[in-house]
Design a protein around this motif. Structure first.
Motif, PDB file in Angstrom:
ATOM      1  N   ARG A   3       0.822  -1.206   0.000  1.00  0.00           N
ATOM      2  CA  ARG A   3       0.000   0.000   0.000  1.00  0.00           C
ATOM      3  C   ARG A   3       0.862   1.264   0.000  1.00  0.00           C
ATOM      4  O   ARG A   3       0.429   2.318  -0.459  1.00  0.00           O
ATOM      5  CB  ARG A   3      -0.949  -0.018   1.206  1.00  0.00           C
ATOM      6  N   GLU A   4       2.077   1.166   0.492  1.00  0.00           N
ATOM      7  CA  GLU A   4       3.005   2.296   0.425  1.00  0.00           C
ATOM      8  C   GLU A   4       3.470   2.523  -1.012  1.00  0.00           C
ATOM      9  O   GLU A   4       3.719   3.659  -1.411  1.00  0.00           O
ATOM     10  CB  GLU A   4       4.202   2.047   1.345  1.00  0.00           C
ATOM     11  N   PHE A  41       1.643   1.922  -3.721  1.00  0.00           N
ATOM     12  CA  PHE A  41       0.535   2.483  -4.498  1.00  0.00           C
ATOM     13  C   PHE A  41       0.188   3.907  -4.064  1.00  0.00           C
ATOM     14  O   PHE A  41      -0.231   4.719  -4.877  1.00  0.00           O
ATOM     15  CB  PHE A  41      -0.696   1.584  -4.376  1.00  0.00           C
ATOM     16  N   GLY A  42       0.345   4.217  -2.784  1.00  0.00           N
ATOM     17  CA  GLY A  42      -0.003   5.552  -2.298  1.00  0.00           C
ATOM     18  C   GLY A  42       0.786   5.909  -1.063  1.00  0.00           C
ATOM     19  O   GLY A  42       0.286   5.745   0.058  1.00  0.00           O
ATOM     20  N   PRO A  43       2.026   6.387  -1.215  1.00  0.00           N
ATOM     21  CA  PRO A  43       2.896   6.646  -0.061  1.00  0.00           C
ATOM     22  C   PRO A  43       2.276   7.591   0.970  1.00  0.00           C
ATOM     23  O   PRO A  43       2.502   7.412   2.180  1.00  0.00           O
ATOM     24  CB  PRO A  43       4.147   7.267  -0.694  1.00  0.00           C
ATOM     25  N   GLU A  44       1.519   8.581   0.514  1.00  0.00           N
ATOM     26  CA  GLU A  44       0.973   9.575   1.442  1.00  0.00           C
ATOM     27  C   GLU A  44      -0.318   9.118   2.102  1.00  0.00           C
ATOM     28  O   GLU A  44      -0.724   9.682   3.121  1.00  0.00           O
ATOM     29  CB  GLU A  44       0.745  10.904   0.712  1.00  0.00           C
ATOM     30  N   THR A  45      -0.981   8.137   1.519  1.00  0.00           N
ATOM     31  CA  THR A  45      -2.267   7.691   2.067  1.00  0.00           C
ATOM     32  C   THR A  45      -2.187   6.311   2.702  1.00  0.00           C
ATOM     33  O   THR A  45      -3.164   5.861   3.320  1.00  0.00           O
ATOM     34  CB  THR A  45      -3.337   7.663   0.964  1.00  0.00           C
ATOM     35  N   ALA A  46      -1.061   5.627   2.566  1.00  0.00           N
ATOM     36  CA  ALA A  46      -0.914   4.296   3.162  1.00  0.00           C
ATOM     37  C   ALA A  46      -0.951   4.396   4.683  1.00  0.00           C
ATOM     38  O   ALA A  46      -0.560   5.416   5.263  1.00  0.00           O
ATOM     39  CB  ALA A  46       0.402   3.675   2.709  1.00  0.00           C
ATOM     40  N   ARG A  97       4.715  -6.025  -8.779  1.00  0.00           N
ATOM     41  CA  ARG A  97       3.296  -5.703  -8.755  1.00  0.00           C
ATOM     42  C   ARG A  97       2.562  -6.298  -9.951  1.00  0.00           C
ATOM     43  O   ARG A  97       1.377  -6.653  -9.872  1.00  0.00           O
ATOM     44  CB  ARG A  97       3.132  -4.172  -8.734  1.00  0.00           C
TER      45      ARG A  97
END
Length: 318
Positions: free
Chosen positions: A59-60, A62-67, A99
């Protein structure tokens, strides 16, 4: 415990193992149940146990700021896996190439060709492969064809709810350290090495140990009553963890700890800080004098906490 970084570093001697796959963030009681079964099956088959993890966590990627914020740094995770009796960790770089592997390609590349897995333990929510297409049923079918068995770990529940890294984060976010300890099976702590900082706290009359975190986001923020493990002894203390909004900083999270009544040089020492009680949120002060007043109040509150509950009486501290 042996750490293998990447499939390219696997050798023929690494083939043949009992494995499990996951993030293992927190190494909480649910993870511990999987690891216990992993050890048991490895002993039954006379094979080494192997945990497959990913860096960064999917998940980091795919979205580092939202993980979700990590409960543990990689180093702490590896130490806990070693303490749990794991023989080997395979750390895979989660990148575009990994991935895009289909579930079948992941099984063939990682489990069969790479590790020569004989038995696989997986959590009940495990999904893998491109678009998370692979699941327990897929693994069972693949294992029947490729010569390995698969077992689904039973869910571990606490108070009628599944033990998970999400629940640990929720407990930490609400400063419910008793709940976090129940979920983790140990008190929540952060370890790191003491670095030279701005020495501002020393100028304000309360010297602190500036502990290197090596991560931008942490599961806690604010001012806390803590205890610090140093040379086998626990010291009472007070800590601030956050971005230090009153002083100009680098935007990264910092952990600053003041040990009550400690005298000595802590630079370059590795400390383990256990969190017990939240005093307040981190806040921006109008002046350094106001910050100084708040620090003195925090120290007095921490001292009062430990006077009411002496360190030797604190549950879980040995």
């Amino acid at each position: 415990m042996q750490l293998v970084r990447g499939l390219q570093n696997l050798r023929p001697t690494h083939r043949g193992c009992v494995a499990t796959i996951g993030n293992f963030d927190g190494v909480h009681r649910g993870h511990q149940a999987i690891l216990m079964r992993l050890r048991e099956r490895a002993a039954e088959l006379g094979l080494p146990s192997c945990v497959v993890i990913f860096e960064p966590q999917p998940r980091e990627f795919f979205g580092p700021e939202t993980a979700p914020v990590r409960v543990l740094r990689l180093r702490d995770k590896l130490e806990l896996l070693a303490a749990a009796g794991v023989d080997r960790v395979l750390c895979l770089a989660f990148n575009r190439r990994l991935r895009e592997l289909s579930a079948a390609e992941f099984v063939h590349t990682v489990l069969v060709d790479g590790l020569g897995v004989r038995h696989l333990e997986v959590g009940d929510d495990f999904r893998f492969g491109c678009d998370r297409a692979g699941d327990f049923a897929f693994l069972q079918q693949a294992g029947a064809l490729q010569g390995f068995t698969v077992e689904e770990a039973a869910t571990v529940e606490l108070d009628g709810r599944r033990v998970s890294s999400t629940r640990v984060r929720e407990a930490l976010a609400s400063a419910d350290f008793a709940a976090a300890e129940q979920l983790l099976g140990r008190p929540f702590s952060i370890a790191g090495r003491v670095l030279h900082g701005q020495k501002l706290a020393r100028q304000l009359g309360t010297p602190t140990a500036n502990i290197q975190l090596k991560r931008r986001r942490v599961p806690l923020t604010g001012v806390y009553v803590v205890s610090v493990l140093l040379d086998g002894r626990r010291w009472p203390g007070v800590a601030n963890i956050g971005v230090r909004p009153t002083v100009q900083g680098d935007g990264r999270a910092h952990l600053e700890v003041h040990l009550l009544d400690y005298r000595g040089d802590l630079y370059d020492r590795r400390l383990s800080v256990t969190f017990h009680h939240k005093l307040r949120d981190e806040q921006r002060f109008a002046s350094l004098e106001a910050l100084k007043t708040a620090i003195h109040a925090d120290t007095a509150a921490a001292r009062a906490y430990w006077q009411a509950l002496p360190l030797d009486d604190e549950p879980g501290l040995t």
